[in-house]
Design a protein around this motif. Structure first.
Motif, PDB file in Angstrom:
ATOM      1  N   ILE A  70      52.617  32.007  46.222  1.00  0.00           N
ATOM      2  CA  ILE A  70      53.252  33.023  45.761  1.00  0.00           C
ATOM      3  C   ILE A  70      52.813  34.209  46.238  1.00  0.00           C
ATOM      4  CG2 ILE A  70      54.972  34.438  44.147  1.00  0.00           C
ATOM      5  CD1 ILE A  70      54.038  31.594  42.814  1.00  0.00           C
ATOM      6  N   ARG A  71      51.429  34.387  46.275  1.00  0.00           N
ATOM      7  CA  ARG A  71      50.441  35.489  46.399  1.00  0.00           C
ATOM      8  C   ARG A  71      49.473  35.003  47.603  1.00  0.00           C
ATOM      9  NH1 ARG A  71      50.805  40.116  41.823  1.00  0.00           N
ATOM     10  NH2 ARG A  71      52.978  40.350  41.640  1.00  0.00           N
ATOM     11  N   PRO A  72      48.547  35.827  48.526  1.00  0.00           N
ATOM     12  CA  PRO A  72      47.746  34.899  48.571  1.00  0.00           C
ATOM     13  C   PRO A  72      46.185  35.430  48.030  1.00  0.00           C
ATOM     14  CG  PRO A  72      48.019  37.339  49.689  1.00  0.00           C
ATOM     15  CD  PRO A  72      49.175  37.041  49.017  1.00  0.00           C
ATOM     16  N   SER A  73      45.123  34.708  48.643  1.00  0.00           N
ATOM     17  CA  SER A  73      44.036  34.602  47.035  1.00  0.00           C
ATOM     18  C   SER A  73      43.429  36.180  47.375  1.00  0.00           C
ATOM     19  CB  SER A  73      42.997  33.795  47.339  1.00  0.00           C
ATOM     20  OG  SER A  73      43.993  32.063  47.237  1.00  0.00           O
ATOM     21  N   ALA A  74      43.763  36.389  48.484  1.00  0.00           N
ATOM     22  CA  ALA A  74      43.300  37.612  49.054  1.00  0.00           C
ATOM     23  C   ALA A  74      43.577  39.420  48.017  1.00  0.00           C
ATOM     24  CB  ALA A  74      43.796  38.412  50.451  1.00  0.00           C
ATOM     25  N   ALA A  75      44.731  39.206  47.399  1.00  0.00           N
ATOM     26  CA  ALA A  75      45.792  39.899  47.225  1.00  0.00           C
ATOM     27  C   ALA A  75      44.729  39.903  44.812  1.00  0.00           C
ATOM     28  CB  ALA A  75      47.021  40.007  46.233  1.00  0.00           C
ATOM     29  N   HIS A  76      43.293  40.553  44.773  1.00  0.00           N
ATOM     30  CA  HIS A  76      42.396  40.613  43.125  1.00  0.00           C
ATOM     31  C   HIS A  76      41.708  41.927  43.655  1.00  0.00           C
ATOM     32  CE1 HIS A  76      39.049  39.339  45.272  1.00  0.00           C
ATOM     33  NE2 HIS A  76      38.748  38.390  45.743  1.00  0.00           N
ATOM     34  N   PRO A  77      41.448  41.852  42.694  1.00  0.00           N
ATOM     35  CA  PRO A  77      40.779  43.283  42.082  1.00  0.00           C
ATOM     36  C   PRO A  77      39.033  42.949  42.518  1.00  0.00           C
ATOM     37  CG  PRO A  77      40.970  42.686  40.507  1.00  0.00           C
ATOM     38  CD  PRO A  77      41.818  41.955  41.440  1.00  0.00           C
ATOM     39  N   ARG A 244      48.250  39.355  33.073  1.00  0.00           N
ATOM     40  CA  ARG A 244      45.976  39.648  33.034  1.00  0.00           C
ATOM     41  C   ARG A 244      45.882  38.254  32.680  1.00  0.00           C
ATOM     42  NH1 ARG A 244      42.035  38.794  29.279  1.00  0.00           N
ATOM     43  NH2 ARG A 244      40.343  39.766  29.889  1.00  0.00           N
ATOM     44  N   VAL A 245      45.102  37.908  34.020  1.00  0.00           N
ATOM     45  CA  VAL A 245      44.662  36.334  34.183  1.00  0.00           C
ATOM     46  C   VAL A 245      43.680  37.161  34.519  1.00  0.00           C
ATOM     47  CG1 VAL A 245      44.467  34.310  35.050  1.00  0.00           C
ATOM     48  CG2 VAL A 245      46.253  34.995  34.096  1.00  0.00           C
ATOM     49  N   GLU A 246      42.001  36.387  33.676  1.00  0.00           N
ATOM     50  CA  GLU A 246      40.456  36.605  33.761  1.00  0.00           C
ATOM     51  C   GLU A 246      40.074  35.459  34.557  1.00  0.00           C
ATOM     52  OE1 GLU A 246      35.905  36.470  32.018  1.00  0.00           O
ATOM     53  OE2 GLU A 246      37.613  36.205  30.624  1.00  0.00           O
ATOM     54  N   VAL A 247      39.445  35.580  35.818  1.00  0.00           N
ATOM     55  CA  VAL A 247      39.737  34.783  36.525  1.00  0.00           C
ATOM     56  C   VAL A 247      37.999  35.463  36.799  1.00  0.00           C
ATOM     57  CG1 VAL A 247      39.067  33.439  39.558  1.00  0.00           C
ATOM     58  CG2 VAL A 247      41.398  34.654  37.923  1.00  0.00           C
ATOM     59  N   VAL A 248      36.771  33.533  36.820  1.00  0.00           N
ATOM     60  CA  VAL A 248      35.708  33.884  36.585  1.00  0.00           C
ATOM     61  C   VAL A 248      35.137  32.895  37.662  1.00  0.00           C
ATOM     62  CG1 VAL A 248      33.129  32.954  35.456  1.00  0.00           C
ATOM     63  CG2 VAL A 248      35.280  33.815  33.861  1.00  0.00           C
ATOM     64  N   ASN A 249      34.339  33.770  38.517  1.00  0.00           N
ATOM     65  CA  ASN A 249      33.640  32.862  40.126  1.00  0.00           C
ATOM     66  C   ASN A 249      32.200  32.559  40.036  1.00  0.00           C
ATOM     67  OD1 ASN A 249      33.468  31.778  42.814  1.00  0.00           O
ATOM     68  ND2 ASN A 249      33.424  33.853  43.801  1.00  0.00           N
ATOM     69  N   LYS A 250      31.455  31.303  40.224  1.00  0.00           N
ATOM     70  CA  LYS A 250      30.017  30.538  40.643  1.00  0.00           C
ATOM     71  C   LYS A 250      29.624  31.359  41.651  1.00  0.00           C
ATOM     72  CE  LYS A 250      27.092  27.818  38.967  1.00  0.00           C
ATOM     73  NZ  LYS A 250      25.986  27.144  40.441  1.00  0.00           N
ATOM     74  N   PHE A 251      29.034  31.990  42.001  1.00  0.00           N
ATOM     75  CA  PHE A 251      28.066  32.323  43.002  1.00  0.00           C
ATOM     76  C   PHE A 251      26.927  32.619  42.937  1.00  0.00           C
ATOM     77  CE2 PHE A 251      27.617  35.581  47.133  1.00  0.00           C
ATOM     78  CZ  PHE A 251      28.315  34.591  47.810  1.00  0.00           C
ATOM     79  N   GLU A 259      39.924  40.551  36.952  1.00  0.00           N
ATOM     80  CA  GLU A 259      40.815  40.171  35.619  1.00  0.00           C
ATOM     81  C   GLU A 259      41.957  40.539  37.385  1.00  0.00           C
ATOM     82  OE1 GLU A 259      43.476  43.422  32.472  1.00  0.00           O
ATOM     83  OE2 GLU A 259      41.464  42.305  32.083  1.00  0.00           O
ATOM     84  N   TYR A 260      43.182  39.707  37.259  1.00  0.00           N
ATOM     85  CA  TYR A 260      44.262  39.516  37.957  1.00  0.00           C
ATOM     86  C   TYR A 260      45.556  39.452  36.980  1.00  0.00           C
ATOM     87  CZ  TYR A 260      41.388  36.528  41.096  1.00  0.00           C
ATOM     88  OH  TYR A 260      40.788  36.368  42.672  1.00  0.00           O
ATOM     89  N   ASP A 261      46.463  40.505  38.135  1.00  0.00           N
ATOM     90  CA  ASP A 261      47.601  41.029  37.365  1.00  0.00           C
ATOM     91  C   ASP A 261      48.463  39.898  37.517  1.00  0.00           C
ATOM     92  OD1 ASP A 261      48.684  40.788  40.433  1.00  0.00           O
ATOM     93  OD2 ASP A 261      49.177  43.024  39.916  1.00  0.00           O
ATOM     94  N   HIS A 262      48.221  38.206  37.875  1.00  0.00           N
ATOM     95  CA  HIS A 262      49.384  37.269  38.176  1.00  0.00           C
ATOM     96  C   HIS A 262      48.011  36.048  37.647  1.00  0.00           C
ATOM     97  CE1 HIS A 262      47.569  38.078  42.003  1.00  0.00           C
ATOM     98  NE2 HIS A 262      47.601  37.029  41.911  1.00  0.00           N
ATOM     99  N   SER A 263      48.826  34.498  37.463  1.00  0.00           N
ATOM    100  CA  SER A 263      47.902  33.294  37.296  1.00  0.00           C
ATOM    101  C   SER A 263      47.983  33.127  39.460  1.00  0.00           C
ATOM    102  CB  SER A 263      48.588  32.439  37.459  1.00  0.00           C
ATOM    103  OG  SER A 263      47.981  31.178  37.748  1.00  0.00           O
ATOM    104  N   PRO A 264      46.391  32.874  39.411  1.00  0.00           N
ATOM    105  CA  PRO A 264      46.322  32.327  40.610  1.00  0.00           C
ATOM    106  C   PRO A 264      46.319  30.822  41.626  1.00  0.00           C
ATOM    107  CG  PRO A 264      43.935  32.640  39.572  1.00  0.00           C
ATOM    108  CD  PRO A 264      45.263  32.999  39.030  1.00  0.00           C
ATOM    109  N   LEU A 265      47.080  29.892  40.090  1.00  0.00           N
ATOM    110  CA  LEU A 265      47.635  29.127  40.543  1.00  0.00           C
ATOM    111  C   LEU A 265      49.139  28.778  40.427  1.00  0.00           C
ATOM    112  CD1 LEU A 265      45.991  27.225  37.329  1.00  0.00           C
ATOM    113  CD2 LEU A 265      44.472  27.665  39.619  1.00  0.00           C
ATOM    114  N   ASP A 266      49.437  29.572  41.964  1.00  0.00           N
ATOM    115  CA  ASP A 266      50.229  30.478  42.205  1.00  0.00           C
ATOM    116  C   ASP A 266      50.529  28.985  44.153  1.00  0.00           C
ATOM    117  OD1 ASP A 266      49.047  30.878  43.798  1.00  0.00           O
ATOM    118  OD2 ASP A 266      50.118  33.778  43.862  1.00  0.00           O
TER     119      ASP A 266
END
Length: 441
Positions: A70-77, A244-251, A259-266
């Motif tokens: 629905i939205r590309p992964s690139a659309a995040h803060p 609001r959806v918190e997304v945690v990335n291990k890098f 903090e996303y404004d949508h679910s990335p599980l889309d």
């Protein structure tokens, strides 16, 4: 426990087969016909490729999937650093590798409200995550479902539940993993873990190296061990949540949050072979002797992560599944041995046939570490019993144990080396192995 989550888990549909090119769509017409990235993807979706290997790796080894979302992964803060909790990552330099045999009781219970990520606790590992080599051993104990979403850029996660069922909501769809199953989340795939019981406990192998694959069978032939058809990938399912959806990335060993404004599980539809899957360990087709002697434990390999040396794995996942023992004039439990590989062993249920049942030492949820060339094998009670037993066909079905086996020593984290649940007298299980040598002359 969420009754709706349990009902959802029990009603899941799956695609079958390991390493195959799969495709799935949650809405008819979401997959484009004949092209991966048409000028306009169907239904107003965005086309995006997720690559688990380099573009130029041989076709047989290449892992990638196309996602129509629905939205590309690139659309995040921007992501910002957050606390790592009890998660640690290679290189493990705060301790020196320990040649001693070590064993732990189960991980102590966490506070109420601890989710899967907060409940991860690193025992140790090897390699260097920035070089994509090696592995880490984690345990988890969670008391709450995740509300946030997690992804691991450092490696793939092989999750081995020991207590409590899990509903894994991934970008590709839903997976249901109970004790006796294993679930694999590929590198970079976002997911959320929901508990199906009051709490959940288990083990995780974080594989920094080449993706797990089925081992070559060699002289075994075309059939045996883990069958590709028994691995199950999810059918597409997506979330349209706005909010609001918190997304945690291990890098590179650290946790970062945004903090996303949508679910990335889309993801509405997908096709490819870089996909999560679940496997029932009781479907493992055990190969063993039907004459005499005890085959090496490599015959129990479910998955392997190959290294640059053929036959020498970065990490193997091995399961000691239910089986018959029929060898004549054979010491049937695992034999005494020293091994160039390092072994972390865990227990999912029951007892392990190299350790006396009811000893309280090696129990479900606990684990043992035998680093390279450390001598180990059956305890005295097991040795005495097996040496004197009347050898009849014997069914082993009262336990389910597994092993993470790796080419490099496992270096402990300080928290594992000093843990209160580290057993102080593990060596005692081999005390009392008496001298029986009687020269003929």
């Amino acid at each position: 426990m969420s009754r709706d989550a349990r009902k959802t888990a029990e009603g899941l549909a799956y695609l079958s087969g390991f390493g195959n090119e799969h495709s799935s769509e949650a809405v008819a017409g979401a997959l484009p016909e004949g092209r991966n990235s048409p000028q306009r993807a169907p239904l107003g979706l965005y086309a995006e490729q997720l690559s688990g290997t380099a573009f130029t790796e041989p076709r047989a080894h290449n892992r990638r999937s196309w996602l129509y979302r629905i939205r590309p992964s690139a659309a995040h803060p921007a992501f910002t650093r957050t606390g790592n909790g009890a998660i640690r990552t290679a290189p493990f330099t705060q301790s020196v590798p320990d040649p001693n045999r070590l064993r732990w009781d189960p991980l102590p219970g966490p506070e109420s409200g601890t989710d899967f990520v907060a409940g991860l606790w690193t025992l140790g590992g090897n390699g260097d995550v920035t070089q994509r080599t090696g592995m880490a051993v984690h345990l988890y104990h969670a008391t709450a479902s995740m509300e946030r979403v997690f992804s691991d850029a450092d490696g793939e996660l092989l999750i081995v539940p020991e207590r409590g069922g899990l509903l894994l909501r991934t970008e590709f769809g839903l997976l249901h993993a109970e004790p006796g199953h294993v679930a694999l989340i590929p590198r970079g795939v976002r997911f959320r873990v929901e508990l199906l019981d009051e709490d959940a406990r288990g083990y995780v192998c974080e594989n920094y190296g080449a993706p797990f694959q089925l081992p070559d069978l060699g002289p075994i032939g075309a059939n045996g061990l883990a069958n590709a058809r028994d691995f199950r990938a999810p059918v597409a399912a997506y979330e349209e949540d706005e909010g609001r959806v918190e997304v945690v990335n291990k890098f590179c060993g650290n946790l970062w949050t945004a903090e996303y404004d949508h679910s990335p599980l889309d993801v509405v539809a997908w096709h490819g072979n870089h996909v999560p899957y679940v496997y029932d360990l009781r479907r493992f087709n055990v190969i063993g002797t039907i004459s005499y002697d005890h085959p090496d434990p490599s015959i129990f390999t479910v998955l392997t992560s190959p290294s640059d040396t053929p036959g020498l794995a970065g990490v193997d996942f091995v399961v000691f599944a239910p089986r018959w023992l029929v060898g004549e004039d054979t010491f049937r439990p695992p034999y005494f041995h020293r091994n160039v590989m390092s072994e972390y062993m865990g227990l999912i249920e029951g007892a392990y046939d190299a350790k006396a049942a009811g000893s309280g030492g090696f129990v479900p949820g606990g684990g043992s570490l035998h680093n390279m060339m450390s001598a180990h094998g059956p305890d005295r009670a097991t040795f005495d019993r097996a040496s004197a037993a009347e050898l009849r066909p014997q069914r082993i079905d009262d336990g389910l144990a597994f092993m993470f086996e790796t080419r490099w020593p496992v270096t402990l984290t300080p928290q594992a080396a000093r843990a209160e649940h580290l057993q102080p007298r593990y060596d005692d299980v081999w005390q009392g192995l008496e001298r029986h040598f009687r020269p003929l002359h």
